[in-house]
Design a protein around this motif. Structure first.
Motif, PDB file in Angstrom:
ATOM      1  N   GLY A 192       0.817  -1.203   0.000  1.00 13.92           N
ATOM      2  CA  GLY A 192       0.000   0.000   0.000  1.00 13.92           C
ATOM      3  C   GLY A 192       0.848   1.248   0.000  1.00 13.92           C
ATOM      4  O   GLY A 192       2.087   1.195   0.000  1.00 13.92           O
ATOM      5  N   THR A 193       0.186   2.376  -0.032  1.00 12.41           N
ATOM      6  CA  THR A 193       0.864   3.673   0.030  1.00 12.41           C
ATOM      7  C   THR A 193       0.138   4.557   1.029  1.00 12.41           C
ATOM      8  O   THR A 193      -1.053   4.377   1.299  1.00 12.41           O
ATOM      9  CB  THR A 193       0.862   4.385  -1.342  1.00 12.41           C
ATOM     10  OG1 THR A 193      -0.485   4.602  -1.732  1.00 12.41           O
ATOM     11  CG2 THR A 193       1.590   3.584  -2.384  1.00 12.41           C
ATOM     12  N   GLU A 224       4.419  13.908   2.446  1.00 17.99           N
ATOM     13  CA  GLU A 224       5.291  12.741   2.570  1.00 17.99           C
ATOM     14  C   GLU A 224       4.545  11.561   1.955  1.00 17.99           C
ATOM     15  O   GLU A 224       3.382  11.313   2.271  1.00 17.99           O
ATOM     16  CB  GLU A 224       5.575  12.487   4.062  1.00 17.99           C
ATOM     17  CG  GLU A 224       6.271  11.187   4.353  1.00 17.99           C
ATOM     18  CD  GLU A 224       6.361  10.885   5.847  1.00 17.99           C
ATOM     19  OE1 GLU A 224       7.268  10.130   6.203  1.00 17.99           O
ATOM     20  OE2 GLU A 224       5.521  11.387   6.632  1.00 17.99           O
ATOM     21  N   TRP A 225       5.241  10.842   1.097  1.00 19.71           N
ATOM     22  CA  TRP A 225       4.706   9.634   0.492  1.00 19.71           C
ATOM     23  C   TRP A 225       5.425   8.437   1.082  1.00 19.71           C
ATOM     24  O   TRP A 225       6.637   8.453   1.230  1.00 19.71           O
ATOM     25  CB  TRP A 225       4.928   9.641  -1.031  1.00 19.71           C
ATOM     26  CG  TRP A 225       4.042  10.576  -1.768  1.00 19.71           C
ATOM     27  CD1 TRP A 225       4.284  11.886  -2.004  1.00 19.71           C
ATOM     28  CD2 TRP A 225       2.797  10.266  -2.363  1.00 19.71           C
ATOM     29  NE1 TRP A 225       3.263  12.426  -2.725  1.00 19.71           N
ATOM     30  CE2 TRP A 225       2.332  11.450  -2.958  1.00 19.71           C
ATOM     31  CE3 TRP A 225       2.031   9.104  -2.452  1.00 19.71           C
ATOM     32  CZ2 TRP A 225       1.126  11.498  -3.637  1.00 19.71           C
ATOM     33  CZ3 TRP A 225       0.830   9.168  -3.140  1.00 19.71           C
ATOM     34  CH2 TRP A 225       0.386  10.360  -3.702  1.00 19.71           C
ATOM     35  N   ARG A 226       4.679   7.408   1.427  1.00 19.32           N
ATOM     36  CA  ARG A 226       5.290   6.160   1.898  1.00 19.32           C
ATOM     37  C   ARG A 226       4.667   5.000   1.131  1.00 19.32           C
ATOM     38  O   ARG A 226       3.464   4.949   0.934  1.00 19.32           O
ATOM     39  CB  ARG A 226       5.075   5.955   3.389  1.00 19.32           C
ATOM     40  CG  ARG A 226       5.794   6.937   4.241  1.00 19.32           C
ATOM     41  CD  ARG A 226       5.719   6.550   5.680  1.00 19.32           C
ATOM     42  NE  ARG A 226       6.368   7.575   6.486  1.00 19.32           N
ATOM     43  CZ  ARG A 226       6.901   7.341   7.642  1.00 19.32           C
ATOM     44  NH1 ARG A 226       6.841   6.134   8.156  1.00 19.32           N
ATOM     45  NH2 ARG A 226       7.470   8.302   8.319  1.00 19.32           N
ATOM     46  N   VAL A 227       5.551   4.079   0.793  1.00 18.25           N
ATOM     47  CA  VAL A 227       5.127   2.854   0.128  1.00 18.25           C
ATOM     48  C   VAL A 227       5.547   1.694   1.026  1.00 18.25           C
ATOM     49  O   VAL A 227       6.670   1.685   1.538  1.00 18.25           O
ATOM     50  CB  VAL A 227       5.773   2.725  -1.281  1.00 18.25           C
ATOM     51  CG1 VAL A 227       5.329   1.436  -1.949  1.00 18.25           C
ATOM     52  CG2 VAL A 227       5.432   3.936  -2.133  1.00 18.25           C
ATOM     53  N   PHE A 228       4.661   0.756   1.251  1.00 19.22           N
ATOM     54  CA  PHE A 228       5.003  -0.360   2.118  1.00 19.22           C
ATOM     55  C   PHE A 228       4.487  -1.670   1.515  1.00 19.22           C
ATOM     56  O   PHE A 228       3.621  -1.659   0.647  1.00 19.22           O
ATOM     57  CB  PHE A 228       4.465  -0.171   3.535  1.00 19.22           C
ATOM     58  CG  PHE A 228       2.980   0.091   3.596  1.00 19.22           C
ATOM     59  CD1 PHE A 228       2.088  -0.958   3.697  1.00 19.22           C
ATOM     60  CD2 PHE A 228       2.485   1.384   3.511  1.00 19.22           C
ATOM     61  CE1 PHE A 228       0.733  -0.730   3.744  1.00 19.22           C
ATOM     62  CE2 PHE A 228       1.126   1.619   3.575  1.00 19.22           C
ATOM     63  CZ  PHE A 228       0.244   0.568   3.679  1.00 19.22           C
ATOM     64  N   GLY A 229       5.058  -2.759   2.025  1.00 24.29           N
ATOM     65  CA  GLY A 229       4.657  -4.085   1.554  1.00 24.29           C
ATOM     66  C   GLY A 229       5.639  -5.132   2.007  1.00 24.29           C
ATOM     67  O   GLY A 229       6.418  -4.934   2.950  1.00 24.29           O
ATOM     68  N   ASP A 230       5.644  -6.290   1.362  1.00 28.08           N
ATOM     69  CA  ASP A 230       6.521  -7.404   1.727  1.00 28.08           C
ATOM     70  C   ASP A 230       8.004  -7.058   1.531  1.00 28.08           C
ATOM     71  O   ASP A 230       8.868  -7.667   2.158  1.00 28.08           O
ATOM     72  CB  ASP A 230       6.192  -8.645   0.893  1.00 28.08           C
ATOM     73  CG  ASP A 230       4.840  -9.224   1.284  1.00 28.08           C
ATOM     74  OD1 ASP A 230       4.434  -9.030   2.451  1.00 28.08           O
ATOM     75  OD2 ASP A 230       4.191  -9.841   0.416  1.00 28.08           O
ATOM     76  N   PHE A 231       8.293  -6.107   0.684  1.00 24.73           N
ATOM     77  CA  PHE A 231       9.670  -5.734   0.379  1.00 24.73           C
ATOM     78  C   PHE A 231      10.286  -4.853   1.457  1.00 24.73           C
ATOM     79  O   PHE A 231      11.456  -4.531   1.413  1.00 24.73           O
ATOM     80  CB  PHE A 231       9.753  -5.043  -0.992  1.00 24.73           C
ATOM     81  CG  PHE A 231       8.712  -3.972  -1.168  1.00 24.73           C
ATOM     82  CD1 PHE A 231       8.911  -2.694  -0.691  1.00 24.73           C
ATOM     83  CD2 PHE A 231       7.522  -4.263  -1.812  1.00 24.73           C
ATOM     84  CE1 PHE A 231       7.940  -1.723  -0.851  1.00 24.73           C
ATOM     85  CE2 PHE A 231       6.544  -3.294  -1.978  1.00 24.73           C
ATOM     86  CZ  PHE A 231       6.756  -2.009  -1.497  1.00 24.73           C
TER      87      PHE A 231
END
Length: 173
Positions: free
Chosen positions: A141-142, A165-172
């Motif tokens: 997600g972001t 501020e932008w954040r990207v998250f996930g399994d990585f």
């Protein structure tokens, strides 16, 4: 010239040893304490925390200190876990009880009792299966965080500030 006002008599102080009582009189600068003050200093009641075998259950009980002994109500001791057969009377002198150690902690305002472990209710600590463990779950997600500030100055000027501020998250990660 008179030495004193009318109605007042001059006080005559005789040294000890002179007078009707003779050598048995007390020195004039030492007065015996009044019986009520002496008794009050020997018997006083305090509301203190009651700690039994280092377990603080939050009990605040009236404790009477009398002639170097601690007197507690039997009902308060039963509530703290002591067995009724060890308590004699409505008030119990815990300082005189066999196998009981007392300590007054004045800084914490607590009376700490150490009693034999057999006097207290049985406690059990089990190693049953612990609470279920749930592994952490993730998804992709972001997130967009932003702040906008606007300020109007006394001379009429207007300023606007924006931050994001932008954040990207996930399994990585």
């Amino acid at each position: 010239m008179r030495c004193c006002r009318s109605g007042l008599f001059p006080l005559l102080i005789l040294p000890s040893g002179i007078g009707a009582a003779g050598a048995d009189t007390l020195p004039l600068d030492v007065l015996p304490p009044s019986s009520s003050a002496a008794e009050a200093s020997r018997r006083q009641q305090y509301p203190l925390g009651l700690i039994v075998n280092q377990a603080d259950n939050g009990f605040i009980v009236p404790i009477t200190f009398s002639h170097g002994h601690y007197l507690l109500r039997a009902q308060d001791l039963r509530q703290a876990g002591l067995p009724a057969e060890k308590l004699t009377g409505d008030w119990v002198d815990v300082s005189a009880m066999p196998d009981v150690q007392t300590h007054l902690d004045t800084q914490r305002q607590q009376l700490q009792l150490r009693v034999p472990a057999g006097w207290l209710p049985a406690q059990a600590f089990s190693h049953k299966q612990p609470a279920p463990h749930y592994p952490a779950r993730t998804s992709t997600g972001t997130v967009l965080n932003y702040d906008v500030y606007t300020t109007r100055f006394y001379n009429g000027a207007l300023r606007t500030f924006a931050w994001n501020e932008w954040r990207v998250f996930g399994d990585f990660g």
